[in-house]
Design a protein around this motif. Structure first.
Motif, PDB file in Angstrom:
ATOM      1  N   GLY A 574       0.821  -1.201   0.000  1.00  0.00           N
ATOM      2  CA  GLY A 574       0.000   0.000   0.000  1.00  0.00           C
ATOM      3  C   GLY A 574       0.856   1.253   0.000  1.00  0.00           C
ATOM      4  N   ARG A 575       1.929   1.206   0.825  1.00  0.00           N
ATOM      5  CA  ARG A 575       2.806   2.365   0.884  1.00  0.00           C
ATOM      6  C   ARG A 575       3.514   2.581  -0.432  1.00  0.00           C
ATOM      7  N   ARG A 576       3.907   1.471  -1.038  1.00  0.00           N
ATOM      8  CA  ARG A 576       4.655   1.586  -2.270  1.00  0.00           C
ATOM      9  C   ARG A 576       3.751   2.114  -3.373  1.00  0.00           C
ATOM     10  N   LEU A 577       2.490   1.744  -3.284  1.00  0.00           N
ATOM     11  CA  LEU A 577       1.567   2.173  -4.321  1.00  0.00           C
ATOM     12  C   LEU A 577       1.256   3.650  -4.140  1.00  0.00           C
ATOM     13  N   ASP A 578       1.321   4.314  -5.242  1.00  0.00           N
ATOM     14  CA  ASP A 578       1.008   5.719  -5.298  1.00  0.00           C
ATOM     15  C   ASP A 578      -0.458   5.941  -4.898  1.00  0.00           C
ATOM     16  N   ALA A 631      -3.429  13.261 -14.883  1.00  0.00           N
ATOM     17  CA  ALA A 631      -2.881  14.564 -14.504  1.00  0.00           C
ATOM     18  C   ALA A 631      -2.057  14.426 -13.224  1.00  0.00           C
ATOM     19  N   VAL A 632      -2.609  13.684 -12.244  1.00  0.00           N
ATOM     20  CA  VAL A 632      -1.891  13.535 -10.976  1.00  0.00           C
ATOM     21  C   VAL A 632      -0.622  12.725 -11.178  1.00  0.00           C
ATOM     22  N   ARG A 633      -0.762  11.684 -11.972  1.00  0.00           N
ATOM     23  CA  ARG A 633       0.317  10.703 -12.005  1.00  0.00           C
ATOM     24  C   ARG A 633       1.383  11.023 -13.047  1.00  0.00           C
ATOM     25  N   PRO A 636       3.399  17.250 -15.121  1.00  0.00           N
ATOM     26  CA  PRO A 636       4.410  17.901 -14.285  1.00  0.00           C
ATOM     27  C   PRO A 636       3.791  18.704 -13.138  1.00  0.00           C
ATOM     28  N   SER A 637       2.590  19.212 -13.358  1.00  0.00           N
ATOM     29  CA  SER A 637       2.028  20.113 -12.341  1.00  0.00           C
ATOM     30  C   SER A 637       1.506  19.361 -11.131  1.00  0.00           C
ATOM     31  N   GLY A 638       1.250  18.042 -11.283  1.00  0.00           N
ATOM     32  CA  GLY A 638       0.816  17.268 -10.121  1.00  0.00           C
ATOM     33  C   GLY A 638      -0.657  16.973 -10.101  1.00  0.00           C
ATOM     34  N   GLY A 639      -1.474  17.846 -10.633  1.00  0.00           N
ATOM     35  CA  GLY A 639      -2.904  17.563 -10.689  1.00  0.00           C
ATOM     36  C   GLY A 639      -3.548  17.658  -9.318  1.00  0.00           C
ATOM     37  N   ASP A 640      -4.798  17.302  -9.260  1.00  0.00           N
ATOM     38  CA  ASP A 640      -5.569  17.458  -8.028  1.00  0.00           C
ATOM     39  C   ASP A 640      -5.975  16.079  -7.517  1.00  0.00           C
TER      40      ASP A 640
END
Lengths: 673, 318
Positions: A574-578, A631-633, A636-640
Motif C-alpha cells: 500500500g505504501r509503495r503504491l502511489d 494529470a496527478v500521475r 508535471p504540475s501534479g494535478g488534483d
C-alpha cells in the motif's frame, strides 16, 4: 474451447529432473523392471522434447498401465502394501511423464512428486534422507514455480531454485510450529503395512555358535543410554536381554524358563537411574542394565528378570529404568532348579565326564565354578570372531579340540559344565560395555557389543553372574571388542589401534560427531512423541491433553505470525503504491464490476476509450476520472489528487448498486440526489 | 507569431495546432495512412531518422516528398543501387582549372530531407557513408568537415530483405533509425479514392508549406522537455527489463533503444497537445521504435511486429 496451455521445454526438464530425484532412492527397493520402465519412459519424454520421438498413444499408455499393475501383482502377489504401492507409483510416475503435455498434467506430476517424497520416509527417516528429501522438495517447488511463470518466460536455474528455497524457508516456521504443537497420538495414526518391518539385526531368542559373532562387525547402534547419575564402571555394564534355559546340545533357547513371577532383586549397593533409547529390533524384549530394580513402566518382568514390552519393538522406543549393578537374586523355585540342571541326554560326553569328576571330587559349588574358569584360563583358549566350524559335538569339540571361540561358545560350554557338575546355571544374552560419546554424553551400545554370559545358582548367594569370556580375554570386558580382537577392525588395524595417531582421533571424532547428530535427531525429531510433547509443552505452561488449549496455541503460533506477515506485506504494498494509483485501481475495480475489466498492460487512455464504448452512459465520468488520474500521475504540475479521490469515491459508490434493481433504492434515498 | 519556446500547456497547444495541418495535408496525398504519417512526423520532430520497409509501389516516396513539401524542407532523393559510391551520396571535390583549386560539389545528402530509396540495394560501403552522416549530422571529406543543414532528416526505404540482390542492414546500423515503419496496402476505400483522384505528382506540386523551418526547429527543441514522470519512467524501465529477461527475445533493448522510445513518446505526446507523456504514448510509438531492434529467438530476420506485441502484452502498466 481454448486449448489447454502447453508445457514448455524448460518446464518439462524441471519436472523430469524433480520426479527422477524422488524416484531415485526407490530404485533399490522396487523390482528392477519398475525402475527400468521409469527410466525408459523418462528418456522417451526427453527424446520427444528433442524431437526424436512421438508421444505414446492412448492405447499404448493404457496397455503399459495394465502391464504395470500385472507386473506388481506378479512381483508381490498383491497390489496393496508399502512395497507394491511404491512400485506402482514409480512406474506410474514414468507414465505420467510421457503423457504430460498440458500445464495441468505437469501440476499433477508435481503433486505426485510431493507424495513420492513422503513414500521415501516409509523406509528411512535418517538425517541423510532428510537432507536429500529437502533437496528434492526444493526441486519440486522450483518446478512448481516454473509452471507458474507466464507462458513464454523462463528464469535461470539459480533464480528458480533460489525462489523455491526461499519459499520453503518461509514455510518452515509454520512447519516447525505444526510439528511441535500438533497433538501427538500414542501410536501411529494408521497401521503401517505388515511388510514395513523387514529383518533387522540384533540378538535372537536362541543362541548357537556363530549367531552372536555374526554381529561382531556390525557398527549399528543397538541402543543409547543416558545415566541420570554417575555411570557405572565398564565391567559392570552388562545389558541384560533374553535368558536362555534350554539346550538341544547345539543351540540354546528360552524354552520354558522364566515363567515364574518376577523375583525380588535385593540391591547391595547404590542404584543407578538411566534412560534408554532402544533402536527397533522387532522383538518384544527390552534391555536393561543388570539387574533392573525398577523396570520401565508398562513392561512385564519374567521370572528370570527378562523384560518384555507389550508388543514387538518396531519403532525407536524410549524408557526409563533403575538398576543395581550389585545385587542379590535369592529366589530359585523347584521348577527353575530342574530346568537349570537339565542337559540333553547323551550330549557332550567328554564335558559331562570332566564336570562329573569335579562333583565326585567333593568340591563345593563355588569351587566347581572356579575349576571351570581355571580351565578356560589355563588351557590355551583363544577368543576369536572367526572360530572354526564345529562339526561334531560342539561343546566337546570346543573344549577339548579347537579351543577357539566367541562369547557364545564360552557361555554355552561353561553352562554345560556347570549343569553337569550339579550347579544350576543358565545363559544370559545381551550387550556388554558401550562407548561414551564425548559430544553429548550418551553411552552408545552397538551390535558389536552383543555378548553372552552365564549365571550360576549358589546356595548362599543366589544367582551369580559369571562371564567365562572374561576369564579368556579380560580385555573384552574391560576395554571392549576392539581392544580384545584387533581382527574385528582389521582393515585399519594399524591406524585404528594406535590411539595417538591423528587418523584415529579424526575418525573417532567424525564418528562421535555423526553419532551425536543422529542421537539428537532421534531424541528430538523422530522421538518427539506424546510424552516428550507433553514434557516440552508442560514446561511452557500448555496442557497438551486439553486439545482446545493446544488448538488455540496452534492457531496463535501459526495464524498470528502469518496474519502479521501478510498485513505487513499488504501495508508495504500500500505504501509503495502511489495514492493516485490506489484511487485509480478502485475505479478500475468498480468498472470491472460493471463488466469492463482493465488488462494489466492496458494504458489509461486506451482503457478509457474501451470502457466508454462499453458503457456510453458513463463516458463523461470515465473521461473525467481518467483525466484527473493521468494529470496527478503523469503531468508535471501534479494535478488534483483530492478531486480524483472524490470522483472515484462517487463513481465506486454508485457502481455498488447494479443498474435496474437499484432504481428504487436510489430514488428513495436522499443521499444520491 | 511570437517565438515559441518551452513546454507550457499553452505553448504545447500551439505546437499541436502547428503540426496538425501537416498531418492533414499529407493525408490528402497519402491516403488512409494517418497513423504512419503521424508516426513519421513524430520521428522527424524527435530528430530521428525513419526507415520504411515495404514492397515497391505503396507510396514510400510520395510520403517522403509530401512531408518535405509540407514542412518546407529542401528535398533530395538518392536511389541506392549496387554500384553506388560513397561520393555519389556525400559529394566530391573537383579541380577547377580556372581558379586552380579543388571545389567541393556537395552530394545529395546536403538537403534537409533526404530520401534514400532502397537503401539495402547498395553495398555496405555506400550504406555506411549515409549512416555515418545521419549519425553525426555532418560530412567529413578530405579533411574538411561540412555540417549538414538543420533540420536534417533521412527517410530510407528498403525492400523486404528476402528480395533478390539486397544487402540487409546489420543490426548496429538499423539502430541508427529511430523508427522503422511499414506502409502496407491501402484499404479499399482509400485505394478507390486513389484511382479516382488527381495524379499524386500534381498534387505534390500544388502543396504549400504549412510550417516554417524555425517553427519546426522550435518544436524539435521542445520534444525532450516534454515531462516524463517517475511513474512513466517506471513503465519504460519495466519494458526494457522485460525485453532483456524474456527467453523468447534474442537480445534485449539497449539503453539507446530505451531513450529512443522515450523521445518518440515525447514527440507523440507533443503532437497530441500534451506537456507530459502517458503510457498510451509509449504504447503508440513502441512498435515503430523497437520492431527493428528486437529479434525473436525463432525468427528468421527482418523487422517484426511480434516482439513489440509480446512486450506490450507482457508488461503491466505500473
Amino acid at each position: 474451447m481454448n486449448a489447454p496451455p502447453r508445457v514448455s521445454t524448460p518446464q518439462v526438464l524441471w519436472l523430469v529432473g524433480a520426479i527422477a530425484m524422488v524416484v531415485l532412492p526407490h530404485a533399490g527397493r522396487v523390482p528392477l523392471w519398475a525402475t527400468a520402465l521409469f527410466l525408459a519412459l523418462a528418456l522417451w519424454r526427453l527424446a520427444e522434447l528433442a524431437g526424436r520421438a512421438t508421444p505414446p498413444g492412448r492405447a499404448v499408455r493404457l496397455a503399459l498401465a495394465l502391464a504395470v499393475a500385472v507386473g506388481v501383482y506378479a512381483s508381490y502377489g498383491q497390489v496393496f502394501g508399502r512395497n507394491p504401492g511404491v512400485a506402482l507409483l514409480v512406474a506410474f510416475s514414468g507414465l505420467k511423464l510421457v503423457e504430460t503435455h498440458s500445464r495441468r498434467d505437469a501440476f499433477v506430476g508435481v503433486l505426485l512428486g510431493y507424495f513420492l517424497v513422503v513414500t521415501n520416509l516409509l523406509y528411512t527417516q535418517s538425517i541423510p534422507t532428510g537432507l536429500y528429501l529437502t533437496a528434492a522438495l526444493t526441486l519440486l517447488t522450483a518446478t512448481l514455480a516454473a509452471l507458474a511463470l507466464p507462458p513464454g518466460t523462463a528464469w535461470p536455474v539459480r533464480r528458480q531454485l533460489g525462489l523455491a528455497g526461499s519459499l520453503l524457508l518461509q514455510a518452515s516456521p509454520v512447519a516447525v510450529a505444526l510439528f511441535v504443537l500438533f497433538p501427538r497420538l500414542p501410536g501411529p495414526l494408521w497401521a503401517l503395512p505388515s511388510d514395513a518391518h523387514s529383518a533387522r539385526s540384533g540378538l535372537d531368542d536362541t543362541m548357537s555358535p556363530g549367531l552372536i559373532s555374526r554381529l561382531g562387525l556390525s557398527d549399528e547402534v543397538a541402543f543409547r543410554v543416558r545415566f541420570s547419575g554417575a555411570q557405572p564402571s565398564r565391567d559392570e555394564l552388562y545389558w541384560r536381554g533374553p535368558v536362555l534355559w534350554t539346550t538341544d546340545g547345539r543351540s540354546w533357547s528360552a524354552g520354558e524358563g522364566g515363567q515364574e513371577s518376577p523375583p525380588q532383586v535385593l540391591a547391595e549397593g547404590p542404584t543407578t537411574g538411566y534412560q534408554m533409547t532402544l533402536e527397533p529390533h522387532g522383538r518384544r524384549w527390552l534391555y536393561a542394565l543388570d539387574a533392573p530394580v525398577e523396570p520401565p513402566p508398562g513392561t512385564q518382568v519374567r521370572g528370570d528378570l527378562q523384560l518384555l514390552a507389550a508388543a514387538p519393538v518396531r519403532q525407536r522406543m524410549r524408557y526409563e529404568a533403575t538398576s543395581a549393578t550389585r545385587y542379590r537374586l535369592p529366589a530359585l523355585g523347584e521348577r527353575q532348579r530342574r530346568l537349570a540342571l537339565e542337559l540333553p541326554p547323551g550330549a557332550h560326553p567328554d564335558a559331562v565326564a570332566l564336570a562329573r569328576g569335579w562333583l565326585a571330587g567333593g568340591a563345593d559349588p563355588e569351587a566347581r565354578v572356579t575349576r571351570a574358569l581355571l580351565l578356560f584360563r589355563e588351557q590355551p583358549f583363544v577368543y576369536s570372531l572367526n572360530p572354526p566350524l564345529l562339526l561334531g559335538d560342539p561343546v566337546d569339540e570346543f573344549l577339548f579340540g579347537s579351543r577357539k571361540g566367541f562369547c557364545e561358545h564360552y557361555a554355552g560350554a561353561f553352562t554345560v559344565l556347570m549343569r553337569a557338575a550339579g550347579v544350576p546355571a543358565r545363559v544370559v544374552t545381551g550387550y556388554q560395555g558401550g562407548e561414551v560419546n564425548p559430544l553429548d554424553g550418551y553411552l552408545v551400545v552397538r551390535q558389536r557389543d552383543a555378548h553372552a554370559w552365564a549365571e550360576v545358582w549358589l546356595e548362599e548367594r543366589g544367582w551369580v553372574r559369571v562371564d567365562p569370556t572374561g576369564a579368556v580375554s579380560p580385555a573384552r570386558v574391560e576395554r571392549g571388542l576392539d581392544a580384545a580382537l584387533p581382527e574385528a577392525v582389521a582393515p585399519f588395524a594399524g591406524l585404528l589401534l594406535d590411539e595417538d595417531s591423528g587418523v584415529y582421533r579424526l575418525l573417532h571424532g567424525i564418528r562421535h560427531g555423526w553419532d551425536a547428530a543422529n542421537n539428537w535427531w532421534n531424541q528430538w525429531v523422530l522421538g518427539y512423541e506424546q510424552r516428550r510433547q507433553r514434557e516440552l509443552l508442560g514446561r511452557v505452561g500448555i496442557d497438551p491433553s486439553d486439545w482446545r488449549r493446544l488448538g488455540t496455541a496452534l492457531a496463535l503460533l501459526t495464524g498470528v505470525p502469518l496474519l502479521v506477515v501478510s498485513l505487513l506485506l499488504h501495508l508495504r504494498r500500500g505504501r509503495r503504491l502511489d495514492p493516485a494509483r490506489r484511487a485509480y485501481d478502485r475505479f478500475c475495480r468498480a468498472l470491472a464490476r460493471r463488466g469492463v475489466a482493465r488488462a494489466p498492460a492496458e494504458a489509461p487512455l486506451a482503457f478509457a476509450r474501451r470502457a466508454s464504448r462499453s458503457l456510453p452512459a458513463e463516458a463523461g465520468t470515465i473521461e473525467s476520472v481518467t483525466g484527473a488520474y493521468v494529470a496527478v500521475r503523469y503531468a508535471p504540475s501534479g494535478g488534483d489528487l483530492e478531486r480524483l479521490r472524490l470522483l472515484v469515491r462517487t463513481f465506486a459508490a454508485a457502481s455498488r448498486w447494479p443498474r435496474g434493481q437499484s432504481r428504487g433504492t436510489r430514488a428513495g434515498g436522499t443521499r444520491f440526489d | 507569431m511570437p517565438p515559441i519556446t518551452g513546454t507550457a500547456p499553452a505553448t504545447v497547444t500551439i505546437m499541436r495546432d502547428l503540426l496538425e495541418p501537416v498531418v492533414t495535408q499529407v493525408s490528402r496525398i497519402v491516403l488512409g495512412k494517418g497513423e504512419v504519417i503521424r508516426l513519421s512526423l513524430a520521428c522527424l520532430i524527435a530528430r530521428g531518422h525513419l526507415l520504411i520497409e515495404d514492397v515497391p509501389g505503396v507510396g514510400k516516396t510520395t510520403l517522403a516528398h509530401a512531408l518535405a513539401r509540407s514542412l518546407g524542407l529542401s528535398f533530395h532523393r538518392v536511389q541506392f543501387t549496387s554500384d553506388l559510391l560513397p561520393a555519389d551520396v556525400l559529394g566530391v571535390s573537383v579541380y577547377d582549372r580556372q581558379t586552380g583549386r579543388f571545389e567541393f560539389h556537395p552530394g545529395p545528402i546536403f538537403a534537409q530531407l533526404v530520401l534514400a530509396d532502397e537503401v539495402n540495394r547498395a553495398t555496405p560501403k555506400a550504406q555506411s557513408a549515409l549512416l555515418e552522416a545521419m549519425e553525426e549530422h555532418q560530412v567529413t571529406l578530405e579533411g574538411t568537415t561540412r555540417p549538414l543543414p538543420e533540420p536534417f532528416f533521412v527517410i530510407a526505404t528498403q525492400n523486404p530483405s528476402h528480395q533478390v540482390g539486397t544487402f540487409p542492414l546489420p543490426e548496429s546500423q538499423l539502430d541508427r533509425f529511430l523508427m522503422c515503419l511499414q506502409l502496407g496496402y491501402p484499404d479499399p476505400a482509400a485505394e478507390r479514392e486513389l484511382f479516382r483522384g488527381q495524379d499524386r505528382r500534381e498534387l505534390l506540386e500544388g502543396m504549400a508549406p504549412c510550417l516554417g523551418v524555425e517553427d519546426l526547429l522550435a518544436v524539435q527543441r521542445a520534444v525532450p522537455r516534454v515531462h516524463a514522470s517517475e511513474a512513466l519512467l517506471d513503465y519504460l524501465q519495466a519494458l526494457v527489463r522485460f525485453s532483456r529477461e524474456s527467453p523468447e527475445l534474442r537480445s534485449g533493448l539497449s539503453p539507446r533503444a530505451g531513450l529512443a522510445v522515450l523521445r518518440a513518446a515525447q514527440a507523440w505526446a507533443l503532437m497530441a497537445g500534451r506537456d507530459h507523456v502517458l503510457p498510451d504514448d509509449v504504447q503508440a510509438v513502441l512498435p515503430g521504435v523497437v520492431g527493428h531492434r528486437l529479434r525473436l529467438v525463432d525468427d528468421s530476420g527482418g523487422s517484426s511486429r511480434e516482439g513489440p506485441a509480446r512486450l506490450l502484452a507482457g508488461v503491466p502498466v505500473p
